[in-house]
Design a protein around this motif. Structure first.
Motif, short mmCIF file in Angstrom:
data_model
loop_
_atom_site.label_atom_id
_atom_site.label_comp_id
_atom_site.label_asym_id
_atom_site.label_seq_id
_atom_site.Cartn_x
_atom_site.Cartn_y
_atom_site.Cartn_z
N ALA A 154 45.83 -92.43 -25.82
CA ALA A 154 44.97 -91.27 -25.52
C ALA A 154 43.61 -91.79 -25.28
O ALA A 154 42.86 -90.87 -24.38
CB ALA A 154 45.04 -90.21 -26.43
N LEU A 196 48.52 -88.96 -17.82
CA LEU A 196 48.88 -89.76 -19.01
C LEU A 196 50.45 -89.65 -19.31
O LEU A 196 50.77 -88.63 -19.49
CB LEU A 196 48.03 -89.10 -20.18
CG LEU A 196 48.33 -89.68 -21.82
CD1 LEU A 196 47.93 -91.30 -21.65
CD2 LEU A 196 47.62 -88.96 -22.64
N ASP A 238 52.57 -91.15 -21.98
CA ASP A 238 52.38 -91.85 -23.38
C ASP A 238 53.86 -91.80 -24.05
O ASP A 238 54.45 -90.97 -24.44
CB ASP A 238 51.59 -90.93 -24.36
CG ASP A 238 51.17 -91.72 -25.52
OD1 ASP A 238 51.81 -92.62 -25.94
OD2 ASP A 238 49.68 -91.48 -25.88
N MET A 269 49.12 -84.55 -19.62
CA MET A 269 50.15 -85.33 -19.70
C MET A 269 51.43 -85.16 -18.81
O MET A 269 51.61 -84.06 -18.43
CB MET A 269 50.89 -84.85 -21.12
CG MET A 269 49.68 -84.79 -22.18
SD MET A 269 49.69 -86.58 -23.01
CE MET A 269 51.12 -86.58 -24.20
#
Ligand code: FAD
Lengths: 249, 317
Positions: B42, B59, B61, B165
């Protein structure tokens, strides 16, 4: 396991190219041509696998003009078993080469493809990765060392930060870096023997691939020339110059 | 439409190759989005969001992307490719690894290692070890590009992009990370250092390479090497500068005991100032060096170290 080794005929690494006056390309007329050095490393790795009983057959493939047959013969003299020449005149883009190789892999069903990480003419560094993607296989690029076991291959890769090891499910594509091995020179008897090894010839049409270039090269120019420098006589004078140039303070 | 830049990072910090790639991307298409793929990264996404001119940071992740393995990156990027008319990655060993897979799957020819954007579809790139510069026009449609980051300035900071995200793809199950053996160094990164001191076969041993360390430390320089020095085991592979190693373009490149083979020059001849120390006055390195000193390096290096110390160079930074 069958190992397929794609090799490219390129300008010899010792030769400096010249750009044509009309900027249409580089002048390769009468220059020494050789096997791309990274592909030599791939051939060596494949032949070593055969010698240690891990590979059953080493198939050499080249995409290029009629003279690429010489490149295939060199690889056969190093220990390859047979060759396939995909005859194409003129430039072939990496994606087209990858498609041709994919078609050959579909026929040949190798357990491993070993090739150079880049060709020293177009410096594109793409073909192995593209081939792996088209086949839906894993890849180990920039190989520093290899370890074959049942159904997998471990590849230590030369990366920007050091070495990274990955384990790939076979079949896979591996591209070679400089430290993988020191390619052998073919002995005279092996060069003679290589002349009798079979080489099949194919055309892009046979493989159902359109190799028409998609990018347009507008111009090929000389890089900017550096102005001639000076020789200094002492270390102190060198430091004076570096301070004057403002690169050390 | 929009350009997508794939971030280079180690899950903790954003590599400045990313901001340089953003500069190239903005010349191809805008706005620019950045994809950060990694694990527990992050902070990297937050850093990417601060690059000026970036509109959005995606993102992803997930443990799948912890090492940015090519096969996993391919499926992730393909899942988002539709929205973008250009996808760019830095020409690092990571970018070179995954991006051609994306290009092949999209049936787009990749343009590798661009050094200039002439127009949104036309690029300059070195070929033949940098002995020729090709101007190439990509076909209509998506552009897939790797960027030689030494040729572009980093985009400034000061941006404030939103971080979104995104869903991750499934594991293609083709490859697995085993381990990593990274060179540890307190020194600046070779590709972004202002000063690079490189040694060649002339150094003669790994032990002798330590002669360069003291000077490098004084000057805040990175240490590099020729292929011959790496092959001989004086330094690990990641120190190799050249056509098939790293491209560098520092303010000062100091070549010591390096002959100047075309493959080496390909990686350093865009340096602002080149200085060379070699005992052979005919060494090709002198043809491109701004300052050449014909001397035995074993004598010159300690002298250079003393001279730098005496003048207090490097202590003003
Ligand atoms: C496919 C391929 C890719 C390659 N890629 C790269 C690459 O990316 N990077 C790269 O660097 N090379 C690369 N090379 C290798 C390149 O061709 C050269 O072999 C290499 O750069 C030579 O390294 P060197 O200058 O250290 O060694 P040498 O050419 O052996 O030069 C050593 C120099 O040290 C000098 N010297 C020796 N002793 C002393 C002393 N006591 N004091 C002062 N000077 C001394 C000598 O005069 C000589 O000039 C590649 C080659 C191939 C085939």
């Amino acid at each position: 396991m069958k190992v397929l080794v794609p090799v490219k005929r390129v300008i010899d690494y010792n030769v400096k190219v010249r750009v044509k006056a009309d900027q249409s390309g580089v002048d390769l007329a009468n220059l020494k041509m050789s096997m791309n050095p990274f592909d030599e490393i791939a051939v060596e790795a494949a032949v070593k696998m055969k010698e240690s009983g891990k590979a059953t057959e080493v198939v050499i493939v080249s995409v290029g003009p009629a003279q690429a047959l010489d490149t295939i013969r060199t690889a056969l003299a190093m220990g390859g078993d047979r060759g396939i020449l995909v005859k194409v005149e003129g430039p072939v883009e990496p994606l087209a080469v990858a498609k041709l190789l994919k078609a050959i892999c579909d026929e040949e069903k190798p357990g491993l493809v070993l090739t150079g990480k880049q060709a020293i003419d177009s410096d594109a560094n793409q073909t192995g990765q593209m081939l792996a993607a088209l086949l839906g296989w894993g890849q180990g690029t920039f190989a520093h060392s290899l370890e074959l076991s049942d159904g997998t291959i471990k590849v230590a890769r030369e990366i920007d930060g050091g070495l990274q090891t990955v384990s790939l499910k076979l079949p896979a594509v591996v591209t070679t870096d400089l430290r993988l091995n020191q390619p052998r020179y073919a002995s005279l008897p092996n060069i003679m023997k290589a002349k009798k090894k079979p080489v099949a010839e194919k055309s892009p049409g046979d493989l159902g691939v359109d190799v028409t270039p998609r990018c347009k090269v507008l111009k090929v120019a000389e890089p900017a020339k550096r102005a001639g420098g000076v020789k200094v006589k002492t270390v102190a004078e060198l430091v004076d110059k570096l301070v004057e140039a403002g690169v050390v303070t | 439409m929009t350009a997508l830049v794939i971030a280079e990072h180690d899950n903790k910090t954003l590599n400045d190759a990313t901001a340089k790639t953003v500069t190239a991307a903005a010349l191809v298409s805008s706005p620019v989005h950045i994809l950060v793929a990694g694990q527990d990264c992050a902070a990297v996404a937050d850093a990417a969001a601060k690059i000026a001119g970036v509109e959005k940071v995606l993102l992803a992740d997930d443990a799948l992307y912890a090492r940015m393995l090519a096969e996993n990156m391919e499926t992730l990027i393909l899942g988002h490719a539709d929205t973008y008319d250009a996808i760019l990655a830095p020409a690092t060993t990571t970018g070179k690894n995954y991006l051609p897979r994306v290009a092949a799957k999209l049936d787009v020819p990749q343009i590798s290692e661009i050094i200039a954007v002439v127009s949104p579809d036309t690029f300059e790139r070195p070929i033949y070890a940098g002995n020729a510069i090709e101007t190439v026009q990509a076909p209509p449609g998506k552009k897939i590009i790797t960027v030689r980051t030494t040729a572009f300035k980093a985009a400034a900071t000061g941006g404030n992009a939103r971080v979104e995200m995104i869903s991750t793809a499934t594991d293609p199950g083709l490859s697995r990370f085993v381990d990593e053996n990274l060179s540890k160094s307190e020194r600046p990164d070779l590709t972004s250092a202002k000063i690079v001191i490189s040694g060649g076969r002339g150094l003669g041993s790994a032990e002798n390479f330590k002669l360069l360390d003291q000077i490098a430390d004084r000057l805040g320089a990175a240490v590099g090497a020729s292929r011959a020095a790496v092959d001989a085991g004086y330094l690990p592979n990641d120190f190799q500068v050249g056509q098939t190693g790293k491209a560098v373009a520092p303010d000062l490149y100091l070549a010591i005991g390096i002959s100047g083979a075309i493959q080496h020059l390909a990686g350093m001849k865009d340096s602002r100032v080149i200085a060379a120390i070699n005992k052979d006055s005919e060494a090709p390195i002198f043809q491109i060096a701004d300052y050449g000193l014909v001397a035995d390096l074993f004598q010159a290096i300690p002298e250079l170290n003393d001279e730098i110390a005496k003048r207090g160079i490097g202590q003003k930074a």
